[in-house]
Design a protein around this motif. Structure first.
Motif, mmCIF file in Angstrom:
data_model
loop_
_atom_site.group_PDB
_atom_site.id
_atom_site.type_symbol
_atom_site.label_atom_id
_atom_site.label_comp_id
_atom_site.label_asym_id
_atom_site.label_seq_id
_atom_site.Cartn_x
_atom_site.Cartn_y
_atom_site.Cartn_z
ATOM 1 N N GLU A 141 0.985 -1.617 -0.406
ATOM 2 C CA GLU A 141 0.198 -0.369 0.253
ATOM 3 C C GLU A 141 0.800 1.068 -0.017
ATOM 4 N N LYS A 142 0.419 2.231 -1.371
ATOM 5 C CA LYS A 142 1.188 3.534 -0.785
ATOM 6 C C LYS A 142 1.027 5.098 -0.606
ATOM 7 N N VAL A 143 0.782 5.843 -0.032
ATOM 8 C CA VAL A 143 0.233 6.498 0.772
ATOM 9 C C VAL A 143 0.470 7.734 -0.157
ATOM 10 N N VAL A 144 0.865 9.282 -0.591
ATOM 11 C CA VAL A 144 0.686 9.503 -1.398
ATOM 12 C C VAL A 144 0.981 11.414 -0.451
ATOM 13 N N VAL A 145 2.256 11.617 -0.156
ATOM 14 C CA VAL A 145 1.909 13.063 0.489
ATOM 15 C C VAL A 145 2.101 14.258 -0.246
ATOM 16 N N VAL A 146 1.577 15.476 0.213
ATOM 17 C CA VAL A 146 1.493 16.895 -0.757
ATOM 18 C C VAL A 146 2.053 18.243 -0.334
ATOM 19 N N GLY A 147 2.524 18.802 -0.817
ATOM 20 C CA GLY A 147 2.798 19.938 -0.074
ATOM 21 C C GLY A 147 2.408 21.041 -1.061
ATOM 22 N N ALA A 148 1.837 22.674 -0.881
ATOM 23 C CA ALA A 148 2.014 23.348 -0.799
ATOM 24 C C ALA A 148 1.562 24.967 -0.353
ATOM 25 N N SER A 149 1.901 25.991 -1.266
ATOM 26 C CA SER A 149 1.036 26.965 -0.672
ATOM 27 C C SER A 149 1.057 27.976 -1.949
#
Length: 355
Positions: A169-177
């Motif tokens: 199982e993969k998990v995706v983490v995202v950062g944005a501003s």
């Protein structure tokens, strides 16, 4: 000598105009050009001199801020930072402002504790400086000591060098501003209903993230919700960190979930991308895919490097499609990025890496 960023403050409250003027003037890179009590007065000021950035209230007499923004962006685009008192109705209105081309939303400063006003100062000044660098789209001298720039150490210890064992199982983490609200819409709309679970930090004030999540939930094939403490990260769902709270990825057995925490600003933000990425390095390791998107500053760069060192694969949005190339660029320079892709290709790359 570097040219100062000249700002026009538009707000119907004299107290807010004064407070905003003091906050912005405390930054040596910013100069308050003028203030205006409503959009009609602001239009007269702009005829005399075009500012580099406008800070604009949402609800004002004679003409609301969103209507004025629409006119600015359709005639002569100027970077605009919207201010809101964060009422539920105001949140929806301010999100519409982002669709019309506002660069950023900030919390309208209110009288309160010294810590609150200092945090407001940092966020407002950073938002104005980000706006001054933004790529716009056209539609139809008093110095102040800068607060310490804290790292993710204040929320979570740095992970060990040993990445955790990989699972299926993969998990995706995202950062944005800055610019991330519209970029995230494009990103999330592209995912199929059974995509890997996603956790997102978008720099946004408290009160906006719930309305923002609801808006995206209505547009995407996946479900989107504001993260709550102990929410499970599951396929086909994106969790967005609540404004003014750090969000960490955790793991119990085969279950990934999020923890919502208070704490100081980290890299001048709460929620902080660095905090989310560090937690992904510790609890997901090789099972994680990291994505860093448009935004000013360097939040997420150190955390993304920690993810890579823990075995994760990371992607950065390219310069051409960023509103502000700060965060991706810092992550690239630090060595934490494996792939650089345009906005429209980010979701495809994520799915490829998760397959």
């Amino acid at each position: 000598m570097r040219k100062k960023i000249r700002v026009l403050i538009v707000d119907d409250s004299a107290v807010v105009r004064q407070t905003m003027s003091e906050i912005l003037s405390s930054d040596p890179q910013i100069e308050v050009m003028s203030t205006a009590g409503d959009p009609f007065i602001a239009a007269e000021r702009i005829r005399d001199e075009v500012p580099d950035v406008i800070t604009l209230d949402v609800e004002m007499p004679r003409m609301d801020g969103v209507t004025f923004l629409h006119r600015i962006m359709s005639q002569h685009p100027i970077p605009v930072v919207m201010c809101s008192s964060l009422t539920e109705r105001g949140s929806e209105t301010a999100l519409k402002a982002l669709e019309y081309g506002a660069v950023e939303i900030i919390q309208k400063p209110r009288m309160g504790t010294k810590d609150f006003l200092e945090e407001s100062r940092v966020r407002i000044c950073d938002a104005v400086k980000a706006a001054a660098q933004a790529r716009l789209r056209k539609i139809s001298p008093h110095t102040h000591t800068v607060a310490p720039k804290l790292t993710a150490d204040v929320i979570m210890e740095k992970p060990s060098s040993h990445a955790m064992m990989q699972t299926t199982e993969k998990v995706v983490v995202v950062g944005a501003s800055t610019g991330g609200t519209e970029a995230l819409r494009v990103f999330l709309e592209s995912f199929p209903a059974d995509c890997p679970g996603i956790v997102i930090v978008q720099h946004m004030p408290e009160g906006f993230t719930k309305a923002f999540s609801r808006r995206l939930d209505g547009l995407c094939r996946i479900s989107v919700k504001e993260a709550a403490d102990n929410d499970t990260v599951v396929r086909g769902r994106a969790l967005i960190a609540p404004g003014n709270h750090h969000t960490l990825l955790k793991r119990s057995g085969a279950r990934y979930y999020v923890e919502i925490k208070d704490g100081p600003l980290v890299t001048r933000h709460r929620p902080s991308v660095d905090v989310l990425f560090r937690s992904a390095a510790r609890y997901a390791g090789k099972n994680a895919v990291g994505v860093i998107m448009t935004g000013m500053g360097d939040d997420g760069a150190k955390g993304m490097l920690e993810m890579k060192q823990a075995g994760a694969i990371n992607i950065a949005q390219d310069e051409a499609t960023c509103v502000v190339f700060g965060m991706p660029n810092e992550a690239i320079k630090l060595g934490g990025v494996d792939y650089v892709r345009p906005l429209e290709a980010l979701s495809r790359e994520v799915l490829r890496l998760c397959d």
